[in-house]
Design an enzyme around this catalytic site. Structure first.
Site, short mmCIF file in Angstrom:
data_model
loop_
_atom_site.label_atom_id
_atom_site.label_comp_id
_atom_site.label_asym_id
_atom_site.label_seq_id
_atom_site.Cartn_x
_atom_site.Cartn_y
_atom_site.Cartn_z
N HIS A 123 0.89 -1.35 0.26
CA HIS A 123 -0.04 0.08 -0.17
C HIS A 123 0.77 1.27 0.02
CE1 HIS A 123 0.29 0.05 4.48
NE2 HIS A 123 0.29 1.30 4.29
N GLU A 181 23.10 10.10 4.82
CA GLU A 181 22.02 9.55 3.82
C GLU A 181 22.48 9.16 2.49
OE1 GLU A 181 21.88 12.73 5.03
OE2 GLU A 181 19.97 13.02 6.42
N ASP A 201 -0.06 -7.58 1.88
CA ASP A 201 0.51 -6.19 1.64
C ASP A 201 1.92 -6.22 1.73
OD1 ASP A 201 0.56 -3.51 1.61
OD2 ASP A 201 -0.17 -3.08 3.69
N GLY A 258 2.50 6.81 8.59
CA GLY A 258 3.79 7.27 8.39
C GLY A 258 4.93 6.05 8.67
N SER A 318 3.92 2.92 7.97
CA SER A 318 3.75 1.82 7.16
C SER A 318 4.72 1.35 6.15
CB SER A 318 2.56 2.18 6.22
OG SER A 318 1.33 2.33 6.72
N GLY A 319 4.93 0.02 6.27
CA GLY A 319 6.14 -0.45 5.20
C GLY A 319 7.30 -0.66 5.99
#
Ligand SMILES: *[C@@H]1O[C@H](CO)[C@@H](O)[C@H](O)[C@H]1NC(C)=O
Ligand SMILES: *[C@@H]1O[C@H](CO)[C@@H](O)[C@H](O)[C@H]1NC(C)=O
Ligand SMILES: *[C@@H]1O[C@H](CO)[C@@H](O)[C@H](O)[C@H]1NC(C)=O
Length: 257
Positions: free
Chosen positions: A64, A88, A110, A205, A207-208
């Protein structure tokens, strides 16, 4: 912390709404302590999902979180997600591989793999995430850790968001799928984690991002019903159900650089 539960009123899969939420409970992680965690950012630099680096060329995240390869930038070695710290590394996606069984109405399967255009360099700030073996489980009550940058920026304001982390115990599928909780909506491809008293949870935020048990990524933050609600634990994609698919996808796309 103040009670943010009511404010965090929707499933984790709502990633487009105005970002407001802190991770519920938990605390700031030490800098670069979770080195395989990556931030998925929009091309305008807005963090919208987490992910885990599972190979120098590959990121594991939730299906998602797919906003389209052209719209995405992957950042490894991040700590404060909205400011440049010099640690980074940035990469654009080359391909997105969404699991063929992903169903956005049920949240089943998912899970998504992102192949990067250029590999990340492994160093003091960036490492690979260990995955569980196919079919392995985690016992009820086992305490795992979820980490992420769950939003706290205020409508476009560039507040530096520091990586946060909370521990949560595994909730049995039987309990999570019961009529007292998600009432039949939990599939075998999901695992649940949270306190029966609520209060600590992943949120928008996050998520994943990874749910880590015994140092392996057993879950990917997927969905829920509010955040930190005692009745509704967080629901995670069960990564051990997809280990074979992950290995196979990476192998099949080896030369596709
Ligand atoms: C998703 O799941 C629902 C409910 O089981 C089903 O009706 C629908 O056909 C599924 N969609 C896809 C794309 O598989
Ligand atoms: C379960 O899914 C159905 C159909 O998608 C939905 O109407 C219902 O609210 C869900 N129940 C819970 C507890 O999530
Ligand atoms: C959850 O409950 C539904 C409805 O009873 C059932 O179809 C499904 O198989 C259950 N999920 C699991 C993982 O057992």
């Amino acid at each position: 912390m103040v009670n943010l539960v009511e404010k965090c009123i929707y499933v984790l899969s709502v990633i487009y709404t105005v970002p407001r939420e802190y991770k519920i409970g938990g605390h700031t992680a030490a800098p670069n302590s979770i080195r395989y965690l990556v931030s998925l950012k929009s091309t305008s630099g807005q963090h919208f999902c987490g992910g885990s680096l599972v190979h120098r060329y590959w990121v594991l995240t939730a299906a998602h979180c797919n906003i389209g390869a052209e719209q995405m930038m992957i950042v490894a070695g991040d700590y404060k997600v909205n400011i440049f710290e010099g640690t980074e590394q940035y990469a654009k996606p080359r391909i997105l591989v969404i699991h063929p069984l992903y169903n956005r109405s049920t949240n089943n399967a998912d899970i998504m793999l992102i192949k990067l255009r250029a590999p990340m360099v492994l160093n003091k700030y960036v490492s690979l995430a260990p995955l569980p073996r196919q079919g392995t489980g985690v016992a009820e009550g086992h305490v795992c850790r979820v980490s992420g940058w769950g939003y706290n920026s205020l409508e476009g304001g560039q507040v530096p968001v520091t990586l946060r982390t909370v521990t949560v115990p595994i909730v049995s599928t039987a309990r999570c799928n019961s009529s007292d909780s998600f009432n039949g909506n939990i599939t075998a491809n999901m695992i649940c984690a949270g306190y029966s008293t609520g209060g600590k949870d992943a949120c928008k935020g996050d998520s994943g991002g990874p749910l880590v048990c015994d140092r392996r990524i057993y879950g990917v933050v997927s969905w829920g019903n509010g955040c930190g609600d005692a009745k509704f634990p967080g629901v995670y994609t069960a990564v051990s159900r997809f280990r074979r698919w992950i290995d196979q996808t990476i192998y099949e796309n080896m030369t596709n650089t």
